[in-house]
Design an enzyme around this catalytic site. Sequence first.
Site, PDB file in Angstrom:
ATOM      1  N   LYS A 150      40.183  20.157  48.411  1.00 10.16           N
ATOM      2  CA  LYS A 150      38.838  19.849  48.903  1.00 10.16           C
ATOM      3  C   LYS A 150      38.815  18.447  49.492  1.00 10.16           C
ATOM      4  O   LYS A 150      39.371  17.517  48.916  1.00 10.16           O
ATOM      5  CB  LYS A 150      37.811  19.939  47.760  1.00 10.16           C
ATOM      6  CG  LYS A 150      37.537  21.362  47.302  1.00 10.16           C
ATOM      7  CD  LYS A 150      36.530  21.342  46.156  1.00 10.16           C
ATOM      8  CE  LYS A 150      36.354  22.720  45.565  1.00 10.16           C
ATOM      9  NZ  LYS A 150      35.540  23.603  46.370  1.00 10.16           N
ATOM     10  N   ARG A 162      51.637  47.173  47.828  1.00 10.74           N
ATOM     11  CA  ARG A 162      52.132  48.543  47.598  1.00 10.74           C
ATOM     12  C   ARG A 162      51.445  49.581  48.481  1.00 10.74           C
ATOM     13  O   ARG A 162      52.005  50.642  48.750  1.00 10.74           O
ATOM     14  CB  ARG A 162      51.919  48.932  46.131  1.00 10.74           C
ATOM     15  CG  ARG A 162      52.787  48.181  45.157  1.00 10.74           C
ATOM     16  CD  ARG A 162      52.295  48.423  43.754  1.00 10.74           C
ATOM     17  NE  ARG A 162      50.856  48.127  43.664  1.00 10.74           N
ATOM     18  CZ  ARG A 162      50.114  48.290  42.589  1.00 10.74           C
ATOM     19  NH1 ARG A 162      50.652  48.756  41.491  1.00 10.74           N
ATOM     20  NH2 ARG A 162      48.830  47.995  42.585  1.00 10.74           N
ATOM     21  N   HIS A 183      41.140  22.653  36.959  1.00 10.21           N
ATOM     22  CA  HIS A 183      40.304  21.916  37.914  1.00 10.21           C
ATOM     23  C   HIS A 183      39.728  20.615  37.327  1.00 10.21           C
ATOM     24  O   HIS A 183      39.822  19.556  37.938  1.00 10.21           O
ATOM     25  CB  HIS A 183      39.136  22.781  38.384  1.00 10.21           C
ATOM     26  CG  HIS A 183      39.551  24.094  38.967  1.00 10.21           C
ATOM     27  ND1 HIS A 183      40.652  24.229  39.793  1.00 10.21           N
ATOM     28  CD2 HIS A 183      39.032  25.328  38.849  1.00 10.21           C
ATOM     29  CE1 HIS A 183      40.764  25.491  40.148  1.00 10.21           C
ATOM     30  NE2 HIS A 183      39.808  26.186  39.588  1.00 10.21           N
TER      31      HIS A 183
HETATM   32  P1  NAP Z   1      43.528  41.522  43.791  1.00 12.32           P
HETATM   33  O1  NAP Z   1      42.325  41.608  44.660  1.00 12.32           O
HETATM   34  O2  NAP Z   1      43.644  42.451  42.636  1.00 12.32           O
HETATM   35  O3  NAP Z   1      44.798  41.710  44.741  1.00 12.32           O
HETATM   36  C1  NAP Z   1      46.086  41.906  44.235  1.00 12.32           C
HETATM   37  C2  NAP Z   1      47.032  42.151  45.377  1.00 12.32           C
HETATM   38  O4  NAP Z   1      48.338  42.375  44.844  1.00 12.32           O
HETATM   39  C3  NAP Z   1      46.697  43.395  46.196  1.00 12.32           C
HETATM   40  O5  NAP Z   1      47.042  43.155  47.545  1.00 12.32           O
HETATM   41  C4  NAP Z   1      47.634  44.443  45.613  1.00 12.32           C
HETATM   42  O6  NAP Z   1      47.846  45.435  46.583  1.00 12.32           O
HETATM   43  C5  NAP Z   1      48.871  43.600  45.342  1.00 12.32           C
HETATM   44  N1  NAP Z   1      49.752  44.139  44.310  1.00 12.32           N
HETATM   45  C6  NAP Z   1      49.411  44.555  43.079  1.00 12.32           C
HETATM   46  N2  NAP Z   1      50.501  44.992  42.405  1.00 12.32           N
HETATM   47  C7  NAP Z   1      51.553  44.821  43.250  1.00 12.32           C
HETATM   48  C8  NAP Z   1      52.938  45.079  43.151  1.00 12.32           C
HETATM   49  N3  NAP Z   1      53.483  45.612  42.045  1.00 12.32           N
HETATM   50  N4  NAP Z   1      53.734  44.784  44.194  1.00 12.32           N
HETATM   51  C9  NAP Z   1      53.204  44.236  45.319  1.00 12.32           C
HETATM   52  N5  NAP Z   1      51.902  43.984  45.484  1.00 12.32           N
HETATM   53  C10 NAP Z   1      51.078  44.264  44.452  1.00 12.32           C
HETATM   54  O7  NAP Z   1      43.712  40.061  43.177  1.00 12.32           O
HETATM   55  P2  NAP Z   1      43.194  38.677  43.820  1.00 12.32           P
HETATM   56  O8  NAP Z   1      41.805  38.445  43.347  1.00 12.32           O
HETATM   57  O9  NAP Z   1      43.470  38.653  45.276  1.00 12.32           O
HETATM   58  O10 NAP Z   1      44.097  37.608  43.039  1.00 12.32           O
HETATM   59  C11 NAP Z   1      45.442  37.375  43.371  1.00 12.32           C
HETATM   60  C12 NAP Z   1      45.930  36.166  42.589  1.00 12.32           C
HETATM   61  O11 NAP Z   1      45.180  35.032  42.966  1.00 12.32           O
HETATM   62  C13 NAP Z   1      45.751  36.301  41.077  1.00 12.32           C
HETATM   63  O12 NAP Z   1      46.817  35.642  40.426  1.00 12.32           O
HETATM   64  C14 NAP Z   1      44.454  35.549  40.805  1.00 12.32           C
HETATM   65  O13 NAP Z   1      44.405  35.045  39.497  1.00 12.32           O
HETATM   66  C15 NAP Z   1      44.568  34.439  41.817  1.00 12.32           C
HETATM   67  N6  NAP Z   1      43.273  33.881  42.212  1.00 12.32           N
HETATM   68  C16 NAP Z   1      42.337  34.662  42.795  1.00 12.32           C
HETATM   69  C17 NAP Z   1      41.125  34.108  43.182  1.00 12.32           C
HETATM   70  C18 NAP Z   1      40.069  34.931  43.867  1.00 12.32           C
HETATM   71  O14 NAP Z   1      39.043  34.363  44.237  1.00 12.32           O
HETATM   72  N7  NAP Z   1      40.272  36.204  44.084  1.00 12.32           N
HETATM   73  C19 NAP Z   1      40.868  32.745  42.954  1.00 12.32           C
HETATM   74  C20 NAP Z   1      41.862  31.953  42.367  1.00 12.32           C
HETATM   75  C21 NAP Z   1      43.062  32.541  42.007  1.00 12.32           C
HETATM   76  P3  NAP Z   1      48.387  46.924  46.208  1.00 12.32           P
HETATM   77  O15 NAP Z   1      47.522  47.420  45.091  1.00 12.32           O
HETATM   78  O16 NAP Z   1      48.265  47.659  47.473  1.00 12.32           O
HETATM   79  O17 NAP Z   1      49.797  46.722  45.784  1.00 12.32           O
END
Ligand code: NAP
Length: 479
Positions: A182, A51, A240
């Site tokens: 992995k 966004r 996992h």
């Molecule tokens: P994050 O840092 O909060 O990033 C979320 C992303 O989604 C941002 O780019 C945000 O950008 C975008 N977003 C949010 N609302 C949106 C909307 N309505 N339309 C389009 N884009 C939108 O989250 P994350 O940690 O990267 O995690 C993402 C996913 O991966 C989650 O399901 C999480 O459970 C999974 N995951 C993450 C990790 C990790 O290490 N981070 C590990 C395993 C799994 P804007 O706010 O600019 O829209």
Amino acid sequence: MVSRVIPVDPFDLVIFGGTGDLAQRKILPALFRRFCAGQWPESARIIAAARSELSTDAFRKLVAESLRSYAPRRSGEVENLQGFLQRLDYVQLDALSTGGWDELAGKLTPDRVRAFYFSVGPSLFAPLAERIRAHALATKDTRIVVEKPFGHDLESARDLNATLAAHFYEGQIYRIDHYLGKETVQNLMAVRFGNMLFEPLWNSQYVDHIQITVAETVGVKGREDYYERAGAMRDMVQNHLMQLLCLIAMEPPAKFDPDAVRDEKLKVIRALDPVEPHHIVRGQFAAEADGSGYREVVGNPRSTTESYVALKAHISNWRWAGTPFYLRTGKQLVARSSVINVQFKDAPHSIFGEAAGRHANALSIRLQPNEGITLKVTIKEPGQGGMRLIDVPLDMSFAEALGPENQDPPDAYERLIMDVIRGNQTLFMRGDEVEAAWAWTDPIIAGWQARGDVPKPYDSGSTGPGDAELLMKRDGRHW
Ligand code: NAP
């Protein structure tokens, strides 16, 4: 020994949530490294969508910054950076509205592999699937990649599977569990099914028990809300640890093909017995290094969410009846270590008499750190009179054994994303597997709720609650 890089077909990869933590820390660095390895065709493109109002130039700057932190340079990579950045594009788009979708459609190339990576919060998985279909962005060569968590329980996982199935067929849905990417986890299959040595002994006749440990030193800072709702059972065990259990316990598939492998994994999950309440230990860390415990970190003084689980599981089938599987995972522990121990039984009779002591082989498979395999074998203690026995490790660190070119094997995300492009689902979870895993964990969680179970406190920097030691001790075993 230098590993061969097999180029993939031209692709457009759309990363929804391209500005987020996962995309910047894992997905884009993984893609960069595959680009540097020469695996990308010239015309491949990455389009990030989120966004935030960002120009493509500003997005490229953001990625360059992230790569500096998360993809430390190896030789050749500095020159490649500009080439990689040129292949990135950015579209401002909201998964919950119609704005931005036409622009995204205009950037996609017809007649090539098209992958949509859902790197956004789980509440957006279903809306994204619906909108991709509604805007006619899905072609026959389209795949979607769905991050964890896949549901919160069986019912929500079923709902999500049903929504995705309304728009994509199962062969297009890639549910990611990065543990499966992995190298050592894949090596589990290579060790089991590529050698004659282990498989004949891989059953309850010869294996006393199996331990699976995934210990983390990190706490839950930055993920408080999610973790408080999930806990270790949902966050780690349901996905996992169960995937590792499946790979250790499954029957040999007839071929290394997605459905053959996943059919066998599913059979393991379905053969798991319900877990007895007294075979589970829940823990919650009491104090972090700065003095605050789990409850202070999440801001809930009455939290009963577990940051640690240890349990004993039984698989009711011919191969494993009578061999317990001990699983444990926790946060804020003394060391980061993921390891699987296959403990073999004692030799049935010792020809060396009592003085030689009891000895048994054990195979340790280290997933991290220092990926490798150690086989504990019994030999004669040198120089002693009579026959005294000692155990020594036959140790194989993969990095050492494979030489300096392989010191830095591909990260799990590198392997998995390239598999998405290649259209290979072997290392991704099928919908029925995920549902079966929830069907096993849901009653455990429901039991805790019904009994008002409170996790046992454990010290940060320890090995977990003392009761986890007792779980093993009661069976005459130890971790
Ligand atoms: P994050 O840092 O909060 O990033 C979320 C992303 O989604 C941002 O780019 C945000 O950008 C975008 N977003 C949010 N609302 C949106 C909307 N309505 N339309 C389009 N884009 C939108 O989250 P994350 O940690 O990267 O995690 C993402 C996913 O991966 C989650 O399901 C999480 O459970 C999974 N995951 C993450 C990790 C990790 O290490 N981070 C590990 C395993 C799994 P804007 O706010 O600019 O829209």
